[in-house]
Design an enzyme around this catalytic site. Structure first.
Site, short mmCIF file in Angstrom:
data_model
loop_
_atom_site.label_atom_id
_atom_site.label_comp_id
_atom_site.label_asym_id
_atom_site.label_seq_id
_atom_site.Cartn_x
_atom_site.Cartn_y
_atom_site.Cartn_z
N ASP A 94 102.64 -66.81 -31.66
CA ASP A 94 103.95 -67.41 -31.40
C ASP A 94 104.86 -67.45 -32.63
O ASP A 94 104.42 -67.44 -33.76
CB ASP A 94 103.79 -68.83 -30.84
CG ASP A 94 102.93 -69.74 -31.72
OD1 ASP A 94 101.96 -69.24 -32.32
OD2 ASP A 94 103.24 -70.94 -31.82
N GLU A 150 100.52 -71.65 -31.14
CA GLU A 150 99.79 -72.36 -32.21
C GLU A 150 100.61 -73.49 -32.80
O GLU A 150 100.07 -74.49 -33.25
CB GLU A 150 99.39 -71.36 -33.31
CG GLU A 150 98.46 -71.94 -34.37
CD GLU A 150 99.14 -72.85 -35.38
OE1 GLU A 150 98.57 -73.87 -35.77
OE2 GLU A 150 100.30 -72.55 -35.76
N GLU A 151 101.95 -73.30 -32.82
CA GLU A 151 102.83 -74.20 -33.57
C GLU A 151 103.08 -75.53 -32.87
O GLU A 151 104.21 -75.91 -32.60
CB GLU A 151 104.17 -73.51 -33.87
CG GLU A 151 104.05 -72.24 -34.72
CD GLU A 151 103.84 -72.53 -36.20
OE1 GLU A 151 103.71 -73.72 -36.57
OE2 GLU A 151 103.79 -71.57 -36.98
N HIS A 372 107.78 -71.20 -42.49
CA HIS A 372 108.66 -72.06 -41.69
C HIS A 372 110.08 -72.15 -42.27
O HIS A 372 110.81 -73.08 -41.92
CB HIS A 372 108.08 -73.48 -41.52
CG HIS A 372 106.87 -73.50 -40.63
ND1 HIS A 372 106.54 -74.58 -39.85
CD2 HIS A 372 105.91 -72.58 -40.40
CE1 HIS A 372 105.42 -74.32 -39.18
NE2 HIS A 372 105.02 -73.11 -39.51
ZN LIG Z 1 103.25 -72.25 -38.91
ZN LIG Z 2 100.85 -70.28 -38.74
#
Ligand SMILES: [Zn+2]
Ligand SMILES: [Zn+2]
Length: 401
Positions: A94, A150-151, A372
């Site tokens: 993702d 995952e986030e 990020h």
């Molecule tokens: Zn991340």
């Molecule tokens: Zn990651």
């Protein structure tokens, strides 16, 4: 952070990269850049999953889509050993809700979405790995998981609920990591990534004129006191020998310079490594919020959610990943004390089966490219190094387990 940043040995790096077939490297980069152009958020990874399933089927694996909603698993080509216990090899897919600002020729074509954590690279590496492993006699031992979301949205949990761990005896995964230069590997024999909690605080006061605070219950002053008081949870209540963080990341309230608003909303995160601290944090935060609000004469509502557990490596598994990494990269290039207060839902798998998660240095030369952030990018040579290490780890695991 205990990441040491001794510089790597350029000769080791060069030798490794020269051993990597040029065509395969081009394919890795092309896959990563294609995914980078077309990022998809958690549980929306349908294009990515389609590409993954198509490539895996082409290699003779039997992909199953729709796993944990938008994930893909693949069991090996049928043949000897196909019933043996499996080793799970995991890559997450993702992207993040962020608008890319790198200006790279392969930058995201979807405004508000970006592969700013490197999961595009994880998918490319996973596919290269499937290609390599399908040609080995150990192929029957593996199960691939291309994991969605995952986030923070619970992709690993969804996959586990969908039976991904059935007949699995060990799990491995990696993360491209910009806090390490290319050619460095980061790992830990225990806790590698922190437990992640998320909270929201709604402070309800009584609004009024900015010139008559005595006729109001000022939620802005109360919010400031709550933020201030939360700082002492870590500094005064958690053992200095343990690690934790409490961060207030957003605060919203008010509309004009001369109005005391009636409410303020804040959100934040708490991080910890040990189960004991993780269990204690929610109550500590709640007590501080409750007590401070009461003293300020306002109401405060706290929503507290535990997002991820800590990602803890199995010591024996980590030992052999360390040995494998040292063989490939040289003793000096493997940091065995890496730890970060970032989180990972690989923890879902590692809390149920032994295994190991590790970092592959990917920081591009010159420039600050943190995960990020809208400026995030990787040194793509890390894709080749990650493939080499993941392959060596998988084969060694198949021999041992
Ligand atoms: Zn991340
Ligand atoms: Zn990651």
């Amino acid at each position: 952070m205990t990441v040491r940043s001794r510089s790597y040995n350029p000769r080791v790096l060069q030798k490794l990269l020269q051993s990597f077939p040029e065509k395969e490297f081009e394919s890795l980069v092309a896959t990563r850049r294609d995914l980078h152009r077309h990022p998809e958020l958690g549980f929306e990874e349908t294009r990515t999953a389609g590409i993954v399933a198509g490539r895996l089927a082409g290699l003779g694996w039997s992909p199953r889509t729709g796993v944990g909603r938008t994930g893909v698993t693949a069991d090996p080509p049928a043949g000897p050993g196909a019933q043996a216990p499996r080793i799970l090899l995991r890559a997450d897919m993702d992207a993040l809700p962020l608008t890319e600002a790198t200006g790279a020729p392969y930058a995201s074509e979807a405004p508000g979405k970006m592969h700013a954590c490197g999961h595009d690279g994880h998918v490319a590496v996973g596919l290269a790995l499937a290609n390599r492993l399908s040609l080995t006699r150990s192929a029957g031992r593996f199960r691939f998981l291309f994991q969605p979301a995952e986030e923070g949205a619970g992709g690993a949990e969804a996959c586990a609920a969908d039976g991904v761990l059935e007949n699995v005896t060990a799990a491995f995964g990696l993360h491209l990591w910009n806090q390490l230069p290319v050619g460095k590997i980061g790992i830990n024999r225990g806790e590698l990534l922190a437990a992640v909690d998320e909270f929201a605080i709604e402070v309800e006061g009584r609004g009024g004129h900015g010139a008559s605070p005595h006729e109001t219950a000022d939620p802005i002053v109360a919010a400031a006191r709550i933020i201030e008081a939360l700082q002492s949870v870590v500094s005064r209540e958690i053992s200095p020998l343990d690690s934790a963080v409490v961060t207030v990341g957003s605060i919203h309230g008010g509309t004009a310079f001369n109005i005391i608003p009636s409410s303020v909303r804040m959100t934040g995160t708490a991080r910890s490594f040990t189960d004991e601290t993780g269990r204690a944090l929610p109550e500590k935060v709640a007590r501080v919020v409750r007590g401070t609000a009461e003293a300020a004469g306002v109401q405060a509502r706290l929503d507290y959610r535990r997002v991820n557990r800590a990602t803890v490596n199995d010591r024996a598994m980590a030992d052999f990943v360390i040995a494998t990494a040292r063989e490939l990269f040289g003793e000096d290039n493997v940091d065995t004390e890496t730890r970060t207060l970032g989180g990972e839902d690989m923890s879902v798998f590692l809390s149920r089966v032994p295994g190991c998660f590790f970092f592959v240095g990917s920081a591009p030369a010159g420039g600050h490219r943190p995960h990020h952030s809208p400026d995030f990018d990787i040194d793509e040579r890390a894709l080749a190094l990650a493939t080499l290490l993941f392959e060596a780890v998988a084969l060694k695991a198949a021999d041992r387990l």
